[in-house]
Scaffold this active site. Structure first.
Site, PDB file in Angstrom:
ATOM      1  N   GLU B  49       0.869  -1.180   0.000  1.00  0.00           N
ATOM      2  CA  GLU B  49       0.000   0.000   0.000  1.00  0.00           C
ATOM      3  C   GLU B  49       0.899   1.221   0.000  1.00  0.00           C
ATOM      4  O   GLU B  49       1.717   1.404   0.912  1.00  0.00           O
ATOM      5  CB  GLU B  49      -0.921   0.017   1.230  1.00  0.00           C
ATOM      6  CG  GLU B  49      -2.070  -0.983   1.113  1.00  0.00           C
ATOM      7  CD  GLU B  49      -3.100  -0.878   2.240  1.00  0.00           C
ATOM      8  OE1 GLU B  49      -4.077  -1.637   2.199  1.00  0.00           O
ATOM      9  OE2 GLU B  49      -2.920  -0.049   3.151  1.00  0.00           O
ATOM     10  N   ASP B  60      -5.641  10.143   9.718  1.00  0.00           N
ATOM     11  CA  ASP B  60      -4.341   9.632  10.127  1.00  0.00           C
ATOM     12  C   ASP B  60      -3.863  10.211  11.443  1.00  0.00           C
ATOM     13  O   ASP B  60      -4.095  11.376  11.747  1.00  0.00           O
ATOM     14  CB  ASP B  60      -3.301   9.926   9.037  1.00  0.00           C
ATOM     15  CG  ASP B  60      -3.469   8.987   7.859  1.00  0.00           C
ATOM     16  OD1 ASP B  60      -3.382   7.766   8.070  1.00  0.00           O
ATOM     17  OD2 ASP B  60      -3.711   9.472   6.737  1.00  0.00           O
TER      18      ASP B  60
END
Lengths: 400, 267
Positions: B49, B60
């Protein structure tokens, strides 16, 4: 626009704008919020409690004041000020925080979070949290914490925890990011009170609905005082909650022109501004599609305005739609022009306006002279200027 | 059959689970990324990824936020990330590569231009954190028409109805976010994950990669037992953050951590 205005659609879209662009963990809480919002805005008991709070705690209705001396001096339209500066906590922000906090209570949430730029929304949130006995955490960019220390102290006095956000550009957009991160972590007990008509659906519609009290009162007051509708409405636009609150009840009244005033900072041409509707392009940020200030790669760029409350790279999606549909016109005012508007009102009418609202006032000084003397402008005086005195003194090189 | 589907079925046949490292493209500098990808494959990664940096990474935690900031300081962009995949493909035509990021850089490029560029770069999957299936119709059809898998997230609070929706719209695999929180958070509850996986399995045959909160070989092994793949991001990227002046040391420690995870997952 002949047909009745009825946006957003059931998916939260205003034409191509708005929507729900959030990570999966937030889908369930925004769904829960949407259900509560639809349910309680039809609930007579909720509405009665909200109305009572707006009257007895906020001090509504706010006056619609005919600024005769200023109108005379500009030599054109008659100017009326919608006095949101006279609300408890000094701005329109509390109309929304009262509503959302009552929703939070109904939903059984015990913890409130909010983002704030200038600190006005943070103060309005800390205020209602104190009154309802709810835990309150306010996220504020570290840069804004520095330049708005007075409001930081006010929030702390009210019992809120203020978290200085050190990521990104350390301003309002980063505070919003951090509040979203908190929400995703504490979804079960936490209610996120967004301060403007942005964020994922239902926020843009819900915050608007809590703010339309401004326009509903203004319409009634204008009819009562002058016997007719105004010719133009003027309001400043950062995220756009005070503007949409004033505009929305007039959208179906085609004769009423709507002017939203963005912050041009040092001037649009300098690139140092906060005017996404005038100089940005559509994109997706903070849960909705709207006009944004971004670079060619889609990275959000830093904004500038003398007024911290307008210092945001996006704008509510309903404004994006009102722009594209042509129903509202969006213009811009520089820092210098806003300061001139600030001084005009202060000296001419004895009212010290917020720097945000001063952008709207400055546009009125351009608009009013071009209109007939029997025409009417309503300008939203969205907040009072006490919070800006330090900024102003500093800007003018005066030591207090 | 897409590279991702083939990879998961090959792994299933050999009774192994996918090790899926996440790094942010261009962190700590653009030259670091492609050699790191090859090294991760050598260390046992099955799928990579690749994070596309964004100025406002709302989902995040601090580790990946900082990674984005470091990459953006080098002017990393979606177009340059796609070029990195092209570079990677010169030496690796086997390992599936999934781009993971936020919607706005894709909006800025235009959905169709992006889908065409992703096809040219030989990207296998696209995971867009802030693009739920309700808003993804146009983007998904453009990707699927080019054989690229749109990958969606499921969370601890996703309803059965939403699981069914992801099963219908998504392909390649489902990314299960193992906890309520941001990437790199530390409160993983394996009993909760196990419970939710039962519900997901009952509604889809898509493989399930599990991420958020995987820190070391032990958590990787535990999580591997529950799903079809283990995604590890912040734990790797924190190595880059730990040695700002010594990327080579960061690279070695990332490899060491991945090897230990691979070993734990296979034994």
């Amino acid at each position: 626009m002949t047909q009745h205005y009825n946006l957003p659609d059931e998916r939260g879209h205003f034409g191509p704008y708005g929507g729900k662009f959030v990570a999966e963990t937030l889908m369930q809480p925004i769904q829960e919020l949407e259900e509560a919002y639809h349910r309680y805005l039809q609930d007579a008991e909720f509405i009665a409690e909200l109305d009572a709070d707006l009257q007895h705690y906020v001090g509504r209705p706010s006056p619609l004041y005919h600024a005769e001396r200023w109108s005379e001096a500009l030599g054109g339209a008659q100017i009326y000020l919608k006095r949101e500066d006279l609300n408890h906590t000094g701005a329109h922000k509390i109309n929304n925080t009262i509503g959302q906090a009552l929703l939070a209570k109904r939903m059984g949430k015990t913890r409130i979070i909010a983002e704030t730029g200038a600190g006005q929304h943070g103060v309005a949130t800390a205020t209602v949290a104190a009154r309802l006995g709810l835990e309150c955490v306010v996220y504020m960019g570290a840069v804004d914490v520095q330049r708005q220390s007075l409001n930081v102290y006010r929030m702390k006095l009210l019992g809120a925890k203020v978290v200085a956000v050190e990521s990104g550009s350390k301003t309002l957009k980063d505070a919003l990011n951090e509040a979203l991160r908190d929400w995703v972590t504490n979804v079960d007990n936490t209610f996120y009170i967004i301060g403007t008509v942005a964020g994922p659906h239902p926020y843009p519609a819900m915050v608007r609905d809590f703010q339309t009290i401004i326009g509903r009162e203004a319409k009634q007051q204008c009819l009562a005082q002058t016997g007719r509708l105004p010719d133009a409405l003027v309001a400043c636009v950062g995220g756009g909650s005070n503007a949409i609150g004033l505009f929305h009840p007039f959208i179906d009244d085609a004769s009423v022109k709507l002017y939203g005033v963005e912050a041009a900072g040092d001037g649009i041409a300098t690139g140092r501004h906060s005017a996404p509707l005038c100089a940005g392009r559509p994109g997706v940020l903070h849960g909705n599609r709207t006009y944004l200030l971004e670079d060619e790669d889609g990275e959000i760029i830093e904004t500038h305005s003398i007024s911290a409350g307008l210092d945001y790279p996006g704008v509510g999606p309903e404004h994006a739609w009102l722009k594209d549909s042509g129903r509202a016109e969006y213009v811009n005012i520089t820092d210098a022009e806003a300061l001139a508007g600030f001084h005009d009102l202060t000296r001419m009418e004895g009212i010290i306006p917020a720097l945000e609202s001063s952008h709207a006032l400055a546009y009125v000084t351009q608009l009013a002279p071009s209109m007939a003397k029997d025409s009417i402008i309503i300008v939203n005086l969205s907040g009072r200027g006490d919070k800006d005195i330090m900024t102003l003194a500093q800007h003018e090189g005066i030591e207090l | 059959m897409s590279r991702l589907t083939a990879k998961f079925s090959a792994l299933a046949q050999s009774g192994r689970k996918a090790l899926i490292p996440f790094i942010t493209a261009g962190d700590p500098n653009p030259g670091f990324t492609v050699p790191m990808m090859h090294a991760m494959v050598a260390a046992g990664a099955d799928i990579i990824e690749l994070g596309v940096p964004f100025s406002d990474p709302m989902a995040d935690g601090p580790v990946i936020q900082k990674a984005s900031e470091r990459a953006l300081a080098h002017k990393m962009s979606l177009r340059r990330v796609l070029q990195l995949v092209v570079d990677f493909r010169r030496d690796d035509l086997q390992t599936p590569v999934v781009l993971m990021g936020y919607l706005n850089p894709i909006e800025a490029m235009g959905y169709e231009d992006f889908a065409n560029a992703a096809l040219r770069a030989d990207v296998d999957g696209v995971l867009t954190v802030d693009l739920p299936p309700e808003e993804a119709v146009d983007c998904v059809s453009l990707l699927k028409a080019r054989g690229i898998d749109p990958i969606f997230l499921l969370a601890p609070n996703s309803s059965e109805q939403r699981i069914q929706k992801m099963a219908q719209v998504g392909s390649g695999y489902i990314y299960y976010v193992s906890l309520k929180g941001v990437t790199g958070a530390g409160h993983l509850d394996t009993a909760d994950v196990q419970e939710k996986l039962k519900l997901i399995r009952a509604n889809t045959r898509l493989p399930v990669g599990i991420g958020f909160g995987v820190k070391d070989a032990d958590t990787a092994k535990t999580i591997a037992a529950l799903g079809d793949g283990v995604v590890v991001g912040s734990a790797l990227i924190s190595k880059i953050a730990a040695y700002p002046d010594d990327p080579e040391r960061a690279r070695l420690e990332i490899i060491e951590l991945l090897e230990s995870m691979r070993h734990a997952m296979d034994n």
